[in-house]
Design an enzyme around this catalytic site. Structure first.
Site, mmCIF file in Angstrom:
data_model
loop_
_atom_site.group_PDB
_atom_site.id
_atom_site.type_symbol
_atom_site.label_atom_id
_atom_site.label_comp_id
_atom_site.label_asym_id
_atom_site.label_seq_id
_atom_site.Cartn_x
_atom_site.Cartn_y
_atom_site.Cartn_z
ATOM 1 N N SER A 102 0.243 48.317 60.488
ATOM 2 C CA SER A 102 0.698 47.538 59.345
ATOM 3 C C SER A 102 1.627 46.404 59.804
ATOM 4 O O SER A 102 1.206 45.566 60.608
ATOM 5 C CB SER A 102 1.346 48.483 58.324
ATOM 6 O OG SER A 102 1.453 47.890 57.061
ATOM 7 N N ASP A 121 -7.961 50.287 51.854
ATOM 8 C CA ASP A 121 -6.522 50.101 52.068
ATOM 9 C C ASP A 121 -5.958 49.288 50.909
ATOM 10 O O ASP A 121 -6.339 48.129 50.706
ATOM 11 C CB ASP A 121 -6.274 49.383 53.402
ATOM 12 C CG ASP A 121 -4.818 49.421 53.837
ATOM 13 O OD1 ASP A 121 -3.938 49.368 52.955
ATOM 14 O OD2 ASP A 121 -4.576 49.498 55.050
ATOM 15 N N HIS A 152 -4.525 53.327 53.794
ATOM 16 C CA HIS A 152 -3.465 52.783 54.639
ATOM 17 C C HIS A 152 -2.887 53.876 55.544
ATOM 18 O O HIS A 152 -1.815 54.431 55.277
ATOM 19 C CB HIS A 152 -2.375 52.173 53.753
ATOM 20 C CG HIS A 152 -1.446 51.247 54.484
ATOM 21 N ND1 HIS A 152 -1.890 50.077 55.056
ATOM 22 C CD2 HIS A 152 -0.116 51.315 54.733
ATOM 23 C CE1 HIS A 152 -0.859 49.459 55.617
ATOM 24 N NE2 HIS A 152 0.227 50.204 55.443
#
Length: 222
Positions: free
Chosen positions: A112, A170, A197
């Site tokens: 991320s 996601d 995610h």
């Protein structure tokens, strides 16, 4: 020489996501670490910036959630074209320090916001910055920073081998953002998975990680 026949595992410096920490990252990557056992080991570091305390974080004073940079005062939004992003230089310095103090490392693994940071490190490495002796990166749910001040990282195609992991569902970093980041690299390897995610480590992804890592020998980056 012959003494090196017993090759050590590859060592990856791991960069956690926004609102995480090194400890939280370790807790959530047990399946990945097991999948890579014997081939690669992950060494996670904390981002240098604790997030401003929110009511929900009161119980976690010993392990505050952290971030690598902010798009606004104490906040972060991946899609935001932040006019005055803050904190990135400290994070680049923290990565450089970790590489120097805990190395040698072979590559980076970012998740991320940590994947976005790892991509920036790749750009600096590819342009010859001696602070970042890494050979490759694995970027999970990454994105290119929208801040104009960060645009220089993406002007040239980044010539460092990368594996990009993209979650089709996601909801935090939408798949097109991760694909857009992959396009900033020369010959990126892109692996999609049906999930959201997180860092996937099921059989299909394990195979892809190991195939990518097979291209590298410990110590190449030094």
């Amino acid at each position: 020489g012959a003494a090196m026949a017993e090759a050590r595992p590859l060592r990856l410096l791991a960069l956690h996501g926004y609102r995480q920490s090194a400890r939280r990252f370790r807790q959530r990557t047990g399946a990945l670490r097991k999948a890579l056992r014997g081939r690669a080991e992950l060494v996670a570091i904390d981002a240098p910036h604790p997030l401003p305390a929110g009511a929900e974080d009161d119980s976690e004073g010993d392990d505050p959630p952290r971030g690598w940079w902010f798009s606004g005062p104490g906040t972060f939004e991946a899609g935001e074209a932040a006019a005055a992003p803050a904190g990135l230089e400290e994070s680049l310095s923290a990565v450089a320090a970790a590489l120097a103090e805990h190395g040698p490392f072979d590559g980076l693994l970012g998740f991320s916001q940590g994947a976005a940071l790892a991509a920036m490190v790749c750009a600096l490495r590819a342009s010859g910055d001696p602070r970042f002796p890494v050979t490759f990166a694995v970027l999970v749910a990454g994105f290119a920073s929208r801040a104009p001040a960060h645009g220089h990282f993406y002007r040239e195609p980044i010539a460092l081998p990368t594996l990009h992991i993209v979650g089709d569902t996601d909801a935090v970093i939408a798949a097109p953002l991760s694909r857009e980041l992959a396009q900033c690299f020369v010959e990126p390897v892109v692996l999609t998975h049906p999930g959201g995610h997180f860092i996937p480590a099921a059989a299909a992804q394990k195979k892809a990680y190991l195939e990518f890592l097979e291209r590298f020998c410990p110590g190449q980056g030094q």
